[in-house]
Scaffold this active site. Structure first.
Site, mmCIF file in Angstrom:
data_model
loop_
_atom_site.group_PDB
_atom_site.id
_atom_site.type_symbol
_atom_site.label_atom_id
_atom_site.label_comp_id
_atom_site.label_asym_id
_atom_site.label_seq_id
_atom_site.Cartn_x
_atom_site.Cartn_y
_atom_site.Cartn_z
ATOM 1 N N SER A 1 0.634 -0.750 -0.059
ATOM 2 C CA SER A 1 -0.194 0.204 0.089
ATOM 3 C C SER A 1 0.634 1.673 0.004
ATOM 4 O O SER A 1 1.919 1.493 0.324
ATOM 5 C CB SER A 1 -0.945 -0.225 1.214
ATOM 6 O OG SER A 1 -1.476 1.527 1.479
ATOM 7 N N TYR B 1 -1.961 -0.314 10.238
ATOM 8 C CA TYR B 1 -2.019 -0.831 8.853
ATOM 9 C C TYR B 1 -0.890 -0.151 8.208
ATOM 10 O O TYR B 1 -0.011 -1.471 7.347
ATOM 11 C CB TYR B 1 -3.244 -0.408 8.599
ATOM 12 C CG TYR B 1 -3.625 -0.614 6.878
ATOM 13 C CD1 TYR B 1 -4.190 -2.417 6.309
ATOM 14 C CD2 TYR B 1 -3.470 0.701 6.245
ATOM 15 C CE1 TYR B 1 -4.364 -2.522 5.274
ATOM 16 C CE2 TYR B 1 -2.908 0.122 4.383
ATOM 17 C CZ TYR B 1 -3.704 -1.150 3.754
ATOM 18 O OH TYR B 1 -3.833 -1.686 2.587
#
Length: 249
Positions: free
Chosen positions: A140, A153
């Protein structure tokens, strides 16, 4: 992708389902893996109706025995897996002071530990079969930068970026490439409620592209890393984010 056997985790929705369709359309035999088997079966039926080859395999990427069983099923049907789309993962929005051990383990087990386990299992089998391969880990832009309320995350995805580089260095000697995609914001089942909200729409307008990515805009970057078109690309973390990383997250 003719002659390739591709295993995709998290294939029941989002990027995973998209990758399965694109791989099959280009001639790969596809092993679609996830926990929601009924969705996989519908995806496989769609692929087969379009003339492709695919099977649905129940897989929990946080369970080593489930991972091994998935690779066994792939080999029994199509032969050694030579392309892995390591896509399964979870999201969590929580302030760092509020994250407890269970929260932390939930994110790290799915987003980092599982990525290593799938890559290791696949690479061991490629080495044993003496075949070249490609592993594409889905990280990501939050693995390259940080935003508020997303610490667990972001940390997990930063781990995937560094994991990708470490495995690329080691597996490259066996002609197995390992690269990472770092998507910006695309609308998926995981985030669609937020991006449909007024807050989500306002946030997207602050990014350079002023919109979310379209799923087809992930196709060429993924296929470059997964296929022989990227045969001399190893150990990269490729952002696909419309320039989002150029500003503040």
């Amino acid at each position: 992708m003719q002659g390739k056997v591709a295993l995709v985790t998290g294939a029941s929705s989002g990027f995973g389902a998209h990758f399965c369709r694109q791989l099959a359309a280009r001639g790969a035999a596809v092993v679609a893996c996830a926990r929601r088997v009924e969705r996989l079966q519908a995806l496989v039926a769609e692929i087969e109706a379009a003339g492709g080859r695919a099977i649905a395999v129940a897989m929990d990427v946080t369970d080593r025995s489930s991972i091994e069983a998935g690779f066994d099923a792939a080999e029994q049907r199509f032969g050694t897996v030579t392309v892995i789309a390591n896509n399964a993962g979870v999201a969590q929005t929580k302030a760092a002071l509020e994250i407890d051990e269970a929260d932390w383990d939930y994110v790290m087990d799915a987003n980092l530990k599982a990525v290593f386990a799938v890559a290791q299992s696949g690479a061991r089998r490629m080495v044993a079969a003496a075949v070249a391969g490609s592993i594409v880990n889905v990280a990501s832009i939050l693995g390259l930068a940080v935003g508020p309320g997303l610490s667990s995350y972001a940390i997990s995805k930063a781990g995937v970026v560094q994991l990708t580089k470490a495995l690329a260095l080691e597996f490259g000697r066996a002609n197995i490439r390992v690269n990472a995609l770092c998507p910006g914001y695309f609308v998926t089942e995981m985030n669609q409620a937020f991006f449909a909200s007024e807050k989500g729409q306002a946030y997207i307008k602050t990014t350079p592209a002023r919109r979310t990515g379209q799923m087809d805009e992930m196709t060429a970057p993924f296929m470059l890393l997964a296929s022989d078109a990227g045969s001399f690309i190893n150990g990269v973390a490729l952002p696909v984010d419309g320039g989002h990383l150029l500003g503040a997250l």
